[in-house]
Design a protein around this motif. Structure first.
Motif, PDB file in Angstrom:
ATOM      1  N   LYS A  16       0.812  -1.226   0.000  1.00  0.00           N
ATOM      2  CA  LYS A  16       0.000   0.000   0.000  1.00  0.00           C
ATOM      3  C   LYS A  16       0.839   1.267   0.000  1.00  0.00           C
ATOM      4  CE  LYS A  16      -3.904  -2.154   2.431  1.00  0.00           C
ATOM      5  NZ  LYS A  16      -3.292  -3.508   2.473  1.00  0.00           N
ATOM      6  N   SER A  17       2.076   1.177   0.449  1.00  0.00           N
ATOM      7  CA  SER A  17       2.913   2.369   0.545  1.00  0.00           C
ATOM      8  C   SER A  17       3.493   2.804  -0.796  1.00  0.00           C
ATOM      9  CB  SER A  17       4.070   2.115   1.523  1.00  0.00           C
ATOM     10  OG  SER A  17       4.941   1.119   1.018  1.00  0.00           O
ATOM     11  N   THR A  18       3.367   1.974  -1.829  1.00  0.00           N
ATOM     12  CA  THR A  18       4.063   2.271  -3.075  1.00  0.00           C
ATOM     13  C   THR A  18       3.271   3.214  -3.979  1.00  0.00           C
ATOM     14  OG1 THR A  18       3.141   0.335  -4.214  1.00  0.00           O
ATOM     15  CG2 THR A  18       5.213   0.023  -3.007  1.00  0.00           C
ATOM     16  N   LYS A  19       3.999   4.082  -4.641  1.00  0.00           N
ATOM     17  CA  LYS A  19       3.394   5.014  -5.589  1.00  0.00           C
ATOM     18  C   LYS A  19       2.901   4.286  -6.837  1.00  0.00           C
ATOM     19  CE  LYS A  19       2.400   9.155  -7.162  1.00  0.00           C
ATOM     20  NZ  LYS A  19       1.372  10.017  -6.514  1.00  0.00           N
ATOM     21  N   THR A  20       3.636   3.272  -7.266  1.00  0.00           N
ATOM     22  CA  THR A  20       3.233   2.549  -8.478  1.00  0.00           C
ATOM     23  C   THR A  20       1.871   1.898  -8.292  1.00  0.00           C
ATOM     24  OG1 THR A  20       5.558   2.178  -9.056  1.00  0.00           O
ATOM     25  CG2 THR A  20       3.921   0.767 -10.127  1.00  0.00           C
ATOM     26  N   ARG A  21       1.617   1.367  -7.100  1.00  0.00           N
ATOM     27  CA  ARG A  21       0.300   0.784  -6.825  1.00  0.00           C
ATOM     28  C   ARG A  21      -0.800   1.829  -7.032  1.00  0.00           C
ATOM     29  NH1 ARG A  21      -1.991  -2.659  -1.726  1.00  0.00           N
ATOM     30  NH2 ARG A  21      -4.105  -1.821  -1.717  1.00  0.00           N
ATOM     31  N   GLU A  22      -0.599   3.019  -6.507  1.00  0.00           N
ATOM     32  CA  GLU A  22      -1.590   4.097  -6.666  1.00  0.00           C
ATOM     33  C   GLU A  22      -1.817   4.412  -8.138  1.00  0.00           C
ATOM     34  OE1 GLU A  22      -1.234   8.815  -6.112  1.00  0.00           O
ATOM     35  OE2 GLU A  22      -1.039   7.716  -4.215  1.00  0.00           O
ATOM     36  N   SER A  81      11.665   4.777  -2.628  1.00  0.00           N
ATOM     37  CA  SER A  81      10.239   5.058  -2.770  1.00  0.00           C
ATOM     38  C   SER A  81      10.029   6.321  -3.598  1.00  0.00           C
ATOM     39  CB  SER A  81       9.595   5.251  -1.394  1.00  0.00           C
ATOM     40  OG  SER A  81       8.278   5.757  -1.532  1.00  0.00           O
ATOM     41  N   GLN A  82       9.134   6.221  -4.561  1.00  0.00           N
ATOM     42  CA  GLN A  82       8.832   7.389  -5.384  1.00  0.00           C
ATOM     43  C   GLN A  82       8.061   8.439  -4.599  1.00  0.00           C
ATOM     44  OE1 GLN A  82       7.719   6.094  -9.248  1.00  0.00           O
ATOM     45  NE2 GLN A  82       7.349   8.146 -10.038  1.00  0.00           N
ATOM     46  N   ARG A  83       7.454   8.041  -3.507  1.00  0.00           N
ATOM     47  CA  ARG A  83       6.778   9.024  -2.651  1.00  0.00           C
ATOM     48  C   ARG A  83       7.800   9.933  -1.972  1.00  0.00           C
ATOM     49  NH1 ARG A  83       1.491   8.034  -2.500  1.00  0.00           N
ATOM     50  NH2 ARG A  83       0.719   5.896  -2.677  1.00  0.00           N
ATOM     51  N   ASP A  84       8.915   9.352  -1.566  1.00  0.00           N
ATOM     52  CA  ASP A  84       9.978  10.133  -0.919  1.00  0.00           C
ATOM     53  C   ASP A  84      10.912  10.778  -1.928  1.00  0.00           C
ATOM     54  OD1 ASP A  84       8.976   9.250   1.536  1.00  0.00           O
ATOM     55  OD2 ASP A  84      10.257   7.462   1.493  1.00  0.00           O
ATOM     56  N   LYS A 120      12.778   9.550  -8.649  1.00  0.00           N
ATOM     57  CA  LYS A 120      13.312   8.187  -8.533  1.00  0.00           C
ATOM     58  C   LYS A 120      13.728   7.592  -9.871  1.00  0.00           C
ATOM     59  CE  LYS A 120      11.523   3.513  -7.562  1.00  0.00           C
ATOM     60  NZ  LYS A 120      10.423   2.739  -6.964  1.00  0.00           N
ATOM     61  N   LEU A 121      12.882   7.678 -10.871  1.00  0.00           N
ATOM     62  CA  LEU A 121      13.186   7.029 -12.147  1.00  0.00           C
ATOM     63  C   LEU A 121      14.412   7.642 -12.807  1.00  0.00           C
ATOM     64  CD1 LEU A 121       9.675   6.362 -13.695  1.00  0.00           C
ATOM     65  CD2 LEU A 121      10.937   5.091 -11.958  1.00  0.00           C
ATOM     66  N   ARG A 122      14.513   8.965 -12.740  1.00  0.00           N
ATOM     67  CA  ARG A 122      15.693   9.631 -13.302  1.00  0.00           C
ATOM     68  C   ARG A 122      16.938   9.270 -12.498  1.00  0.00           C
ATOM     69  NH1 ARG A 122      18.618  13.697 -12.022  1.00  0.00           N
ATOM     70  NH2 ARG A 122      17.213  14.347 -10.355  1.00  0.00           N
ATOM     71  N   GLN A 123      16.818   9.285 -11.176  1.00  0.00           N
ATOM     72  CA  GLN A 123      17.958   8.982 -10.321  1.00  0.00           C
ATOM     73  C   GLN A 123      18.446   7.550 -10.518  1.00  0.00           C
ATOM     74  OE1 GLN A 123      16.721   9.977  -6.318  1.00  0.00           O
ATOM     75  NE2 GLN A 123      16.416  12.129  -6.823  1.00  0.00           N
ATOM     76  N   CYS A 124      17.542   6.647 -10.798  1.00  0.00           N
ATOM     77  CA  CYS A 124      17.918   5.248 -11.003  1.00  0.00           C
ATOM     78  C   CYS A 124      18.378   4.963 -12.428  1.00  0.00           C
ATOM     79  CB  CYS A 124      16.739   4.337 -10.662  1.00  0.00           C
ATOM     80  SG  CYS A 124      16.337   4.282  -8.896  1.00  0.00           S
ATOM     81  N   GLY A 125      18.190   5.924 -13.319  1.00  0.00           N
ATOM     82  CA  GLY A 125      18.602   5.732 -14.701  1.00  0.00           C
ATOM     83  C   GLY A 125      17.669   4.854 -15.513  1.00  0.00           C
ATOM     84  N   VAL A 126      16.374   4.886 -15.179  1.00  0.00           N
ATOM     85  CA  VAL A 126      15.398   4.070 -15.897  1.00  0.00           C
ATOM     86  C   VAL A 126      15.194   4.614 -17.313  1.00  0.00           C
ATOM     87  CG1 VAL A 126      12.995   3.307 -15.959  1.00  0.00           C
ATOM     88  CG2 VAL A 126      14.211   3.437 -13.768  1.00  0.00           C
ATOM     89  N   GLU A 127      15.240   3.728 -18.288  1.00  0.00           N
ATOM     90  CA  GLU A 127      14.907   4.079 -19.664  1.00  0.00           C
ATOM     91  C   GLU A 127      13.636   3.335 -20.044  1.00  0.00           C
ATOM     92  OE1 GLU A 127      18.064   3.627 -22.449  1.00  0.00           O
ATOM     93  OE2 GLU A 127      19.514   4.692 -21.198  1.00  0.00           O
ATOM     94  N   LEU A 128      12.656   4.080 -20.529  1.00  0.00           N
ATOM     95  CA  LEU A 128      11.344   3.523 -20.825  1.00  0.00           C
ATOM     96  C   LEU A 128      11.013   3.650 -22.304  1.00  0.00           C
ATOM     97  CD1 LEU A 128       9.375   5.104 -17.851  1.00  0.00           C
ATOM     98  CD2 LEU A 128      10.147   2.740 -18.008  1.00  0.00           C
ATOM     99  N   PHE A 129      10.149   2.755 -22.775  1.00  0.00           N
ATOM    100  CA  PHE A 129       9.566   2.894 -24.102  1.00  0.00           C
ATOM    101  C   PHE A 129       8.147   2.355 -24.049  1.00  0.00           C
ATOM    102  CE2 PHE A 129      11.239  -1.388 -24.142  1.00  0.00           C
ATOM    103  CZ  PHE A 129      10.380  -2.120 -24.944  1.00  0.00           C
ATOM    104  N   GLN A 130       7.416   2.495 -25.129  1.00  0.00           N
ATOM    105  CA  GLN A 130       6.053   1.989 -25.216  1.00  0.00           C
ATOM    106  C   GLN A 130       5.891   1.196 -26.503  1.00  0.00           C
ATOM    107  OE1 GLN A 130       3.980   5.733 -24.990  1.00  0.00           O
ATOM    108  NE2 GLN A 130       3.558   5.507 -22.804  1.00  0.00           N
ATOM    109  N   PHE A 131       5.144   0.101 -26.411  1.00  0.00           N
ATOM    110  CA  PHE A 131       4.795  -0.621 -27.621  1.00  0.00           C
ATOM    111  C   PHE A 131       3.742   0.177 -28.396  1.00  0.00           C
ATOM    112  CE2 PHE A 131       6.509  -3.952 -24.870  1.00  0.00           C
ATOM    113  CZ  PHE A 131       7.435  -4.520 -25.742  1.00  0.00           C
TER     114      PHE A 131
END
Length: 202
Positions: free
Chosen positions: A65-71, A99-102, A106-117
């Motif tokens: 319940k604490s996660t931002k992704t769940r919301e 935690s993305q709430r804190d 987060k995604l930028r700091q972790c270096g996440v690269e995203l795309f979409q189908f």
């Protein structure tokens, strides 16, 4: 964060028939969960995800319940599960610890690269071995009482260097392609050697 909208033209990524999509999770890997609503994009690590049903293909995942992704998933009604590899170990660990709430960045700091189908607005993580795009099947009691989310798989993809014709080929690739299996804290295993009942001596 790099979100390449509509990037499906990736040489090694191919669709997986939905009736075979359960095989992407059947070996029990740690997964990355991603979602996007009108305001936010989220990615988190989850250790408790599994196949639920063949037809229609369904999966489950436990989301605290604490996660931002769940919301974000509750807001949008869609999410993706993806199977990361050993070469993404530090990313997987960071996405599970932060935690993305804190940390809104987060995604930028972790270096996440995203795309979409092409057919989907669900963001997915670059560099994984497999992706399952899911529509949330709302089950308010399970979600509140057990943090258990159910999704119908609406599309599935895999990198054919490691999964093709409905089968994993971990035994043919370098270790960097192997899936991660979380034990506790920062301790993981990678998938081991293949064995077959037909080839095992009595």
């Amino acid at each position: 964060m790099n979100l390449n909208i509509g990037t499906i033209l990736k040489t090694h990524i191919h669709p997986v028939p939905l009736e075979k999509s359960y095989r992407l999770l059947n070996h029990g890997p740690t997964v990355l969960v991603s979602a996007q609503d009108q305001t936010h994009t989220g990615v988190m690590t989850a250790a408790w995800a599994c196949a639920l049903e063949f037809n229609p293909a369904k999966v489950t995942v436990v989301l605290d319940k604490s996660t931002k992704t769940r919301e974000i998933i509750e807001n949008s009604g869609y999410f993706a599960l993806q199977v990361p590899t050993l070469k993404q170990l530090k990313l997987v660990y960071a996405l599970g610890m932060m935690s993305q709430r804190d940390a809104p960045e987060k995604l930028r700091q972790c270096g996440v690269e995203l795309f979409q189908f092409n057919h989907s607005d669900i963001p997915v993580v670059e560099g994984c071995a497999a992706w399952l795009l899911c529509k949330l099947i709302p089950e308010p009691h399970n979600q509140q009482a057990h943090d258990l989310f159910i999704g119908e798989v609406i599309a599935a993809y895999a990198d054919d260097r490691v999964f093709r014709n409905g089968h994993w080929y971990y035994h043919e690739v370098e270790d960097e392609w192997k899936s991660l299996h979380h034990v506790a804290g920062g301790h993981f295993y990678t998938i081991g050697n293949p064995v077959s009942v037909d080839e095992t001596p009595d």
